[in-house]
Each structure stands twice: as structure tokens, then as C-alpha cells.
Design an enzyme around this catalytic site. Structure first.
Site, mmCIF file in Angstrom:
data_model
loop_
_atom_site.group_PDB
_atom_site.id
_atom_site.type_symbol
_atom_site.label_atom_id
_atom_site.label_comp_id
_atom_site.label_asym_id
_atom_site.label_seq_id
_atom_site.Cartn_x
_atom_site.Cartn_y
_atom_site.Cartn_z
ATOM 1 C CG ASP A 1 -1.856 1.129 1.313
ATOM 2 O OD1 ASP A 1 -2.708 1.233 0.417
ATOM 3 O OD2 ASP A 1 -1.755 1.935 2.259
ATOM 4 C CD GLU B 1 -2.321 2.202 -3.489
ATOM 5 O OE1 GLU B 1 -3.420 2.767 -3.638
ATOM 6 O OE2 GLU B 1 -1.707 2.197 -2.409
#
Length: 564
Positions: A224, A285
Site C-alpha cells: 500500500d 500500489e
């Protein structure tokens, strides 16, 4: 199919190794645990619910699942505010449930990717609580991004950075003696303090977290905010425009993202993953400029990074073609296949996005006054999916897209949980996180036996439920199953069959050929017929997003065709 023969033993060994790297052409299904399946009737999805539905995912034809965070968390940001990286939140189950889920997935031939959130923790994390209780300059404070304020008495933030979730990116703390004290950085919500990655102890902590989940059988990690951990030296102010707002040029990122030091983290992590059997992987990401991608991906860095350009491409031949050509060129440059994605837990579902005009710029959720053309949106979404699944590399699906689920815009404000909504009043991302419909005529459409659902499901979810589409010819679910089966059979995820763009098609039609297969996408609002005698006019249709007739492609549709 033309077989490629390696030129040398070294090349043969290289190809053998690549064939073992399952992530290169995998179809990965994202599970948002809160909204996937509820096993205990409390209205929130959980890990036993995921385990019970794994046969559905196997039968769908995916290769792996990626689970959004299920760790201990106060859930201020859907679990991306982690209070304990090595335990399961009781709302989702237990570590034993996680072990059972991973074991069952492996029994069914599915890989398991788990989320890791290294940019920030929850404010409930024990180390942040220790930092708050400790004095400025202490080892405890140094685990996070604390800084002195500016102004006469430190009453102003250390710099002008703003949060991704709106408002200032700094919050001032009250010291143990009751006086106003230092400020801590939170690029996201106030409940998500940023780790200080200049501290070696933070590096050690996350290396231990990686090993914890690898030891339990995780096959990889989705990282993330993978471009966010390292902040620029000196914490300089961001540039502002004439209106005094932070100025971020088109295609660039805020000053606190994409700093070179973050690359060293992946050089540290890669040997850990490589030390485990089974080709463990990580996918980033990273919302970064395309020219920066090669710095993140490679043999000694991360395996993959999400390709968001395809998701953002407007409906049309030129834009969609460019969104394919650029990532493929970058993939060649870094020696790693690209990833393709159309929806995830952070963006408006593509069945709704495509229901707007091509120049529609989607933001943070769908407002109630933004009403897409639902039929058009689903038609284009199905077509875009067939295009995506024909391309080499890996494909990431978001739960419910195989059912054609739309974005939900009419969630009552008091039920919305997205921090962006709570901080700034924007719709937020809850509309793409509404629990799935499994059974058309069951309470909560089969999501929960008690009829409870942490977000309300709209009535239009009923006809889209999995059991309502099961075995129904032409349904979105059966289109996905057929396409995924053909993708595996024809090895479309592998790079051996190059991508060739067809140049002799009618205006508004995009054609991509992979070996004997061609995908045709009609981006116009009218049916298009191929000229008599065109080599594809009489081709066999393997799967289509809408009912076709020989040589004709309906409006806003796609088909996989094969000559000979």
C-alpha cells in the site's frame, strides 16, 4: 500457435524460470474482506466467509486472491489503519482462521497475496501510543514523523503539506505535562501517523512482518502507498499556485511521494522474498509518473507495480490503444510483465464509470446527482474487460466486477465511513465497497444469514447476484468464466504471442491480435460491420460481450475471434 525455441541453454534456463513465476500471467481477484462474505451474521465479512467462498473463485478461473487488510484495526480507514500487523482483527476472525484460509486456498490451487501497509500505522498501534507518552527527541518518538512547529510558539505546522484525505497533514499533540507540543505527520487520516523510515528499527519491524506472513504461507504482498515511505530531507514546503493551493503538475505527485530513498526498501525486501520457496512476490500500489516505474521494478527490486493508466483511459480507440502500448513498452524495459486493472476498492466501479461521457473525470466516489447510464456503463465495462483479459501480463479483478456490480451512490451520509467523506464531505469510496450479493432471494442477498450488512445493498443488486447469473448464457458472470478459461487455454497472459494492433478496421474499432486470436472492440454507439472479404469477417467468435451476428460487432461491445 507458433512455438518459440530458445537460442541457447542459458535462454532456455531463463524461460524455465519465468514459466515458474506464477505472478507473470496470473489473474488475481481482490477480496475486500469486510464486504465479501459474512459467516457469523454480524453484518461484516470475515475470513471464514472468504474460506467458504473459495470454491466459487476457483470455478471463476482466477489464479490468486489478494486480500485487503484484515489485521487488528480500529477501522477508521477500512483496515488500512493497522494497529497490529501480525494479528487478525476479531471482527474478521483469528490467526487460526487466516491459516485455514491460506491452507484451503492452496488446496484449491489458489495463491494468496496479503496487503502490507508500510507508510503509516493506526494511532492505536502500541508504538505510537508509546511515542505519545514519551518526550520529544526520545527513541519512542523517533519511530514516527514528529517535528517541531513553526511560528512564534510552534503553533503552526512544520510545513504546508496537506492530507490525501483533505485538510492539513499535521496534527499537534499535547505533551505529558499538558502543554501544546510537537506535531506528527499523517499523509492520510489523523488516525494514521506516518512511520519514520529514517529509523533502522522501522526497517527491522517490517522485515519481521514480511517473514511472519511468509512463514504462514502467504505467496506475496500488495504494498500500500508503495511510493510514500521516504519523505524529502528537511521536510520542505510544497509549491503553491496563485490561489495559495498546493500545485501538483499534471502527471506528477506531491512532494512527499516518490522520493528515491523508497527504492532502497524494496532492495531490502526482495532478498527476503527470494529466500522462500514458491516464487513469493510483491506488487506495488505506486501512483507515480510512468518514466519512474523502471526504478521500482526489476530483479533486485519489486516484481510488479499496478498499471493505473489502463484504468484511467477514456473510452475510445486512441486512448485505449495508448494505455496498452505504453505499459507494454515499460514492461519490456524492466523485464517484468505489466499488470492490468479496471476496478479496485479505491475507485468508482468501471460498470458505472463507463456510463458517463468519455471526458468524464471521476473523483472521490459518485455523487447522488451524478447518474450514469447503467446499461451503457455495463456494456462498455464488459467490452473493456474482454480487452484487458486478452493482454499479456497479469490481470487484477475487484470483487463483484464479475457480476457487473455498479457503484452505489445513495448511501446515507450517516453510514459512510470513508475518511474523505468525514473530513471533507465528498462522497468517498464506500460506494464501491458495498457487500456482495450471492443469492437473489436471501436476506442481505446471501452476504449474511441474518440480513445484516454494514453498508446497505441496493435493490438492483438482486438480479446481479451470483446465483441469478450462474449458468445463464450471456450473463456477466458467465462471460468472465468463459474468458478466463480461454485466457488460460490460449496462454494469453504469456508474452510469446506479441501484441499486434490491426490497422485496417472501420473507424472506432480497436483490434488487438495475439497469435490466432483477435479481440475487436467497437467503441462507437452504432453496430459496425467488417467489409466483405476482410480476413476477420468470417472469424469464429469465441466469446463476446454482446450478442453478435457474423461479421458485425454491436455498439460498445467486444469479441474474441479466431481465424482458422
Amino acid at each position: 500457435m507458433t512455438l518459440h525455441t530458445p537460442a541457447t541453454p542459458q535462454a532456455a534456463e531463463h524461460e524455465t524460470r519465468e514459466a515458474q513465476q506464477w505472478w507473470r500471467d496470473a489473474v488475481v481477484y481482490q477480496v475486500y474482506p469486510r464486504s465479501f462474505a459474512d459467516s457469523d451474521g454480524d453484518g461484516m465479512g470475515d475470513l471464514p466467509g472468504v474460506t467458504a467462498r473459495l470454491p466459487y473463485l476457483r470455478d471463476l478461473g482466477v489464479d490468486a486472491i489478494w486480500l485487503s487488510p484484515f489485521y487488528t484495526s480500529p477501522q477508521h480507514d477500512g483496515g488500512y489503519d493497522v494497529a497490529d500487523y501480525t494479528d487478525v482483527d476479531p471482527r474478521f476472525g483469528s490467526l487460526a482462521d487466516a491459516d485455514e484460509m491460506i491452507t484451503r486456498a492452496h488446496e484449491l490451487g489458489l495463491k494468496v497475496i496479503v496487503d502490507i501497509v508500510p507508510n503509516h500505522s493506526s494511532c492505536d498501534h502500541v508504538l505510537f501510543q508509546q511515542a505519545l507518552a514519551a518526550a520529544p527527541g526520545s527513541p519512542e518518538r523517533d519511530m514516527y514523523m514528529f517535528a517541531e512547529g513553526t511560528g512564534t510558539d510552534g503553533e503552526l505546522p512544520p510545513n504546508n503539506w496537506t492530507s490525501i484525505f483533505h485538510g492539513p497533514a499535521w496534527t499537534r499533540v499535547t505533551e505529558a505535562d499538558g502543554t501544546p507540543g510537537q506535531w506528527y505527520l499523517h499523509i492520510f487520516d489523523t488516525s494514521q501517523p506516518d512511520w519514520n523510515w529514517e529509523n533502522p528499527r522501522v526497517h527491522e519491524l517490517f522485515q519481521d512482518v514480511l517473514r511472519f506472513w511468509l512463514d504462514r504461507g502467504a505467496d506475496g504482498f500488495r504494498v500500500d502507498v508503495a511510493h510514500g515511505m521516504i519523505k524529502p530531507e528537511g521536510l520542505p514546503d510544497a509549491t503553491v499556485n496563485a490561489e495559495g493551493l498546493i500545485d501538483i503538475p499534471e502527471g506528477e505527485v506531491p512532494v512527499y511521494f516518490d522520493n528515491d530513498g523508497v527504492l532502497d526498501i524494496y532492495r531490502e525486501w526482495r532478498p527476503i522474498l527470494d529466500s522462500y520457496e514458491g516464487e513469493r512476490m510483491m506488487v506495488l500500489e505506486a501512483w507515480i509518473p510512468e518514466h519512474r516505474l523502471p526504478l521500482y521494478i526489476g530483479a533486485e527490486k519489486a516484481h510488479q507495480s499496478f498499471n493505473f493508466g489502463f484504468l484511467q483511459a477514456r473510452w475510445g480507440v486512441e486512448t485505449m490503444r495508448a494505455a496498452i502500448e505504453k505499459p507494454l513498452a515499460l514492461a519490456d524495459a524492466v523485464g517484468s510483465p505489466t499488470t492490468w486493472v479496471l476496478s479496485n476498492h479505491d475507485v468508482i466501479r468501471h460498470a458505472s464509470r463507463y456510463g458517463f461521457a468519455p471526458d468524464y473525470r471521476f473523483g472521490e466516489g459518485l455523487r447522488r446527482d451524478e447518474v450514469p447510464d447503467a446499461e451503457l456503463g455495463l456494456r462498455r465495462a464488459r467490452a473493456a474487460t474482454l480487452l484487458m483479459l486478452s493482454l499479456p501480463g497479469s490481470a487484477y479483478l475487484y470483487q463483484g466486477e464479475e457480476l457487473g456490480l455498479p457503484e452505489v451512490s445513495d448511501i446515507p451520509d450517516e453510514l459512510r465511513e470513508d475518511p474523505s467523506h468525514l473530513r471533507a464531505g465528498v462522497p468517498g469510496r464506500d460506494g464501491c465497497r458495498v457487500p456482495l450479493p450471492w443469492e437473489q432471494d436471501a436476506p442481505a442477498f446471501g452476504f449474511s444469514s441474518t440480513g445484516e450488512s454494514w453498508l446497505p445493498q441496493p435493490a438492483e443488486f438482486g438480479p446481479l447476484a451470483a446465483d441469478a447469473q450462474q449458468g445463464v448464457e450471456g450473463s456477466t458472470l458467465e462471460m468472465y468464466r468463459t474468458a478466463l478459461g480461454l485466457r488460460r487455454e490460449l496462454t494469453l497472459g504469456r508474452p510469446e504471442q506479441p501484441v499486434v494492433f490491426e490497422e485496417d478496421l472501420p473507424e472506432g474499432v480497436l483490434g488487438v491480435t495475439r497469435g490466432a486470436l483477435t479481440v475487436l472492440v467497437n467503441t462507437t454507439s452504432a453496430a459496425v460491420s467488417l467489409p466483405a472479404g476482410h480476413r476477420l469477417a468470417g472469424a469464429e467468435v469465441l466469446v463476446a460481450s454482446a450478442e453478435t451476428t457474423p461479421g458485425t460487432l454491436p455498439a460498445d461491445s467486444a469479441a474474441w475471434v479466431r481465424v482458422g
